[in-house]
Design an enzyme around this catalytic site. Structure first.
Site, PDB file in Angstrom:
ATOM      1  N   HIS A   8     -23.988-131.956   6.873  1.00 62.03           N
ATOM      2  CA  HIS A   8     -24.943-131.046   7.326  1.00 62.03           C
ATOM      3  C   HIS A   8     -25.932-131.989   8.301  1.00 62.03           C
ATOM      4  O   HIS A   8     -26.503-132.829   8.127  1.00 62.03           O
ATOM      5  CB  HIS A   8     -25.967-130.412   6.229  1.00 62.03           C
ATOM      6  CG  HIS A   8     -26.911-129.565   6.782  1.00 62.03           C
ATOM      7  ND1 HIS A   8     -28.403-129.764   6.391  1.00 62.03           N
ATOM      8  CD2 HIS A   8     -27.071-128.235   7.259  1.00 62.03           C
ATOM      9  CE1 HIS A   8     -28.972-128.840   6.938  1.00 62.03           C
ATOM     10  NE2 HIS A   8     -28.103-127.929   7.523  1.00 62.03           N
ATOM     11  N   GLU A  35     -21.331-130.866  10.817  1.00 59.53           N
ATOM     12  CA  GLU A  35     -21.980-129.566  11.195  1.00 59.53           C
ATOM     13  C   GLU A  35     -23.038-130.079  12.238  1.00 59.53           C
ATOM     14  O   GLU A  35     -23.870-131.004  11.928  1.00 59.53           O
ATOM     15  CB  GLU A  35     -22.717-128.633  10.187  1.00 59.53           C
ATOM     16  CG  GLU A  35     -23.565-127.574  10.413  1.00 59.53           C
ATOM     17  CD  GLU A  35     -25.151-127.620  10.643  1.00 59.53           C
ATOM     18  OE1 GLU A  35     -25.535-126.763  11.247  1.00 59.53           O
ATOM     19  OE2 GLU A  35     -25.542-128.933  10.539  1.00 59.53           O
ATOM     20  N   ASP A  37     -26.194-128.577  15.521  1.00 61.35           N
ATOM     21  CA  ASP A  37     -27.096-127.523  16.194  1.00 61.35           C
ATOM     22  C   ASP A  37     -26.906-127.880  17.656  1.00 61.35           C
ATOM     23  O   ASP A  37     -27.060-128.949  18.045  1.00 61.35           O
ATOM     24  CB  ASP A  37     -28.321-127.374  15.537  1.00 61.35           C
ATOM     25  CG  ASP A  37     -28.194-127.330  14.061  1.00 61.35           C
ATOM     26  OD1 ASP A  37     -27.881-126.346  13.387  1.00 61.35           O
ATOM     27  OD2 ASP A  37     -28.569-128.587  13.446  1.00 61.35           O
ATOM     28  N   HIS A  50     -31.502-129.510  16.065  1.00 61.10           N
ATOM     29  CA  HIS A  50     -31.760-128.420  15.329  1.00 61.10           C
ATOM     30  C   HIS A  50     -32.935-127.486  15.916  1.00 61.10           C
ATOM     31  O   HIS A  50     -32.941-126.369  16.067  1.00 61.10           O
ATOM     32  CB  HIS A  50     -31.935-128.802  13.821  1.00 61.10           C
ATOM     33  CG  HIS A  50     -32.236-127.552  13.149  1.00 61.10           C
ATOM     34  ND1 HIS A  50     -33.554-127.068  12.888  1.00 61.10           N
ATOM     35  CD2 HIS A  50     -31.402-126.856  12.215  1.00 61.10           C
ATOM     36  CE1 HIS A  50     -33.335-125.928  11.770  1.00 61.10           C
ATOM     37  NE2 HIS A  50     -32.210-126.111  11.625  1.00 61.10           N
ATOM     38  N   GLU A 118     -23.324-124.994  15.370  1.00 57.56           N
ATOM     39  CA  GLU A 118     -24.530-123.811  15.003  1.00 57.56           C
ATOM     40  C   GLU A 118     -25.096-123.485  16.494  1.00 57.56           C
ATOM     41  O   GLU A 118     -25.961-124.354  17.150  1.00 57.56           O
ATOM     42  CB  GLU A 118     -25.676-124.137  14.331  1.00 57.56           C
ATOM     43  CG  GLU A 118     -26.418-122.838  14.071  1.00 57.56           C
ATOM     44  CD  GLU A 118     -27.417-123.124  13.028  1.00 57.56           C
ATOM     45  OE1 GLU A 118     -28.619-122.222  13.094  1.00 57.56           O
ATOM     46  OE2 GLU A 118     -27.534-123.823  12.189  1.00 57.56           O
TER      47      GLU A 118
END
Length: 518
Positions: A8, A35, A37, A50, A118
């Site tokens: 993450h 993962e 962003d 993020h 993301e």
């Protein structure tokens, strides 16, 4: 099927999130996927970050979209995490990466790995963010049908967003099996609170997340995404729905899973992709069978005794999230914000901490100091603040009973210092409130009734049943479910005063104050 562990924002328990160090750590630890962003910088570069602002993660403030890539590169995105970055993981100026740089880094390692990107919304650039992301991927031989990318097609790319419109836009060119609809439950009042406080950027983010459940479910049920992406707490609350989706052949990628018990629960449910801040350690704990051990069972001592102000405790878990690096203690004497009561202030080994709570109820302490799991520490809370909170909460229960005993409908409450109040439905109030004289008479009755109850009240006890439900009983007055701190006897209350009581915005709001006897 084997479970895939995604890192993450990289291995963000060890290094600052979405940095070169966190990504490299994830690769070197053998994570199945990373993962990240993405936002657009002011010069149109897709960057890995993020939040919509750099306030939390850097030494600067402002929107990501307001800076060029070069300006972002000059910021310190790693020092908020109190850990040294190894030289081989780059300098401070190397930590923020563009999506191009992240793909190059993965390509250079040559590892077979997943990359879950993301798309962060709302974006001031709208769907240009998706378009530029797809352009970057195209430069790395991305196949929108299989998701494979990289020099050896060793990177398995998937795309995610809380924004259903983003998923719909991507579905025009990308195989829906590669798209993940993220979901989380958001109270609409949080959006309103941010707007009232002038925090329009946060309000926009939370509005997207608020819509993610209703619109996301509709999109998933219509076949618009092949991957479901709720948080672990949402899965527990909606297990029947998740089972249904899994039975339909959808893939579940669940976030943010840091505890072995949660991971094992998801695996047993049929979840095949787990996103964690600590993927390597989590996998090892599962392999060692630690999911059945009470490795993160927290003894919340404050629920049994409001008058423990300092204690030795063990660090049972640690991690990081949007608010920073945290630790969890057991026994825990810190009351988190909730139930109308403010959070405790205090220290761990004389270092100041702030209190929060994870989605699944773990009370955590945010700190800028470095600690180790299993470490024994000294936890101390502000004694005066705790006594004051306990007095306000207990007085609030008594005031609430005074109204409810007369048939008044309880609508809400706050036990915060300087803001303490009980809210009642005006339609249920049986006292006249037509003019100032009548309003003052109602306040006087409340004061008299509260004084009577306190004079006849006794000790205060708590009981926690086998399901963890807690009941607070004030002898001679009432019993009710509550998670707050209280005095031990009503004779410890001092200066319980009813303040102004008025109907505002359709609610009868009764202000009050209370002190703890010395």
């Amino acid at each position: 099927m084997d479970t895939l562990f995604y890192a993450h924002r990289g291995s963000s328990q060890k290094f600052a999130e979405n940095t070169r160090a966190a990504y490299l750590q994830a690769i070197d630890e053998g994570a199945d996927g990373i993962e990240c962003d993405v936002h657009l910088s002011s010069d149109g570069v897709v960057v890995c970050h993020h939040d919509p602002t750099v306030d939390r993660t850097s030494d600067t403030t402002g929107e990501v979209a307001g800076f060029t890539l070069d300006e972002l590169k000059k910021m310190d995105f790693s020092s908020y995490m109190p850990v040294a970055v190894p030289e081989e993981y780059g300098s401070i100026s190397d930590q923020l990466l563009s999506l191009v740089e992240l793909l190059e880094l993965i390509d250079e390692r040559g590892t077979n790995i997943g990359l879950a990107i993301e798309i962060k919304h709302p974006s001031p650039y709208g769907h240009l963010l998706e378009e530029e992301t797809l352009k970057v991927l195209a430069g790395f031989n991305f196949d929108p049908q299989t998701g494979l990318a990289g020099r050896r097609s060793q990177i398995q790319v998937t795309l995610m967003s809380f924004e259903p419109d983003s998923i719909r836009f991507l579905a025009q060119t990308v195989n829906r099996a590669l798209l993940c609809q993220l979901m989380t439950e958001i109270d609409p009042r949080r959006v309103a609170d941010f707007l009232n406080d002038g925090e329009t950027i946060r309000a926009g983010v939370y509005e997207v997340m608020r819509r993610s459940v209703a619109e996301g479910r509709e999109l998933i049920d219509a076949g618009g995404a092949g991957i479901i992406g709720p948080g672990v707490a949402w899965v527990r609350a909606n297990e029947h729905l998740v089972r249904q989706w899994l039975e339909q052949g959808l893939t579940a990628r669940i976030w943010t899973v840091d505890r072995p018990a949660d991971a094992q629960y998801l695996i047993d449910l049929g979840v095949t992709q787990i996103t964690s801040n600590r993927p390597a350690a989590l996998r090892q704990e599962l392999d060692q069978g630690m999911s059945t051990k009470n490795t993160t069972t927290q003894d919340n001592l404050y629920l049994r005794d409001s008058y423990v102000f300092s204690t030795q405790a063990t660090i049972i878990a640690s991690g990081s999230d949007e608010a920073g690096y945290w630790i969890a203690l057991s026994p825990n004497i810190f009351h988190p914000r909730g139930g109308g009561q403010q959070e405790d202030h205090g220290t761990v080994d004389e270092q100041p901490v702030s209190v929060g709570r994870t989605d699944d109820g773990l009370v955590v302490l945010y700190t800028t100091s470095t600690f180790s799991d299993g470490q024994i520490v000294t936890a101390t809370i502000d004694e005066a603040q705790r006594r004051g909170n306990a007095a306000l909460h207990t007085a609030g229960h008594i005031l609430g009973f005074a109204g409810e005993d007369r048939g008044w409908e309880h609508r809400g409450h706050s036990h915060f210092p300087g803001q303490a109040r009980l809210d009642f439905d005006p339609a249920s109030i049986d006292l006249p409130l037509n003019d100032e004289t009548e309003k003052a008479a109602a306040e006087a009755w409340l004061q008299q009734r509260v004084d009577e109850l306190i004079s006849h009240g006794g000790s205060i006890s708590t009981q926690i049943d086998e399901h963890g439900h807690r009941t607070v009983t004030i002898e001679g007055i009432n019993s009710e479910a509550c998670g707050g701190t209280h005095v031990n006897h009503v004779n410890q209350l001092d200066a319980v005063k009813i303040g102004q009581a008025r109907v505002k915005r359709g609610v009868y709001k009764v202000r009050y104050d209370a002190q703890h006897k010395e």
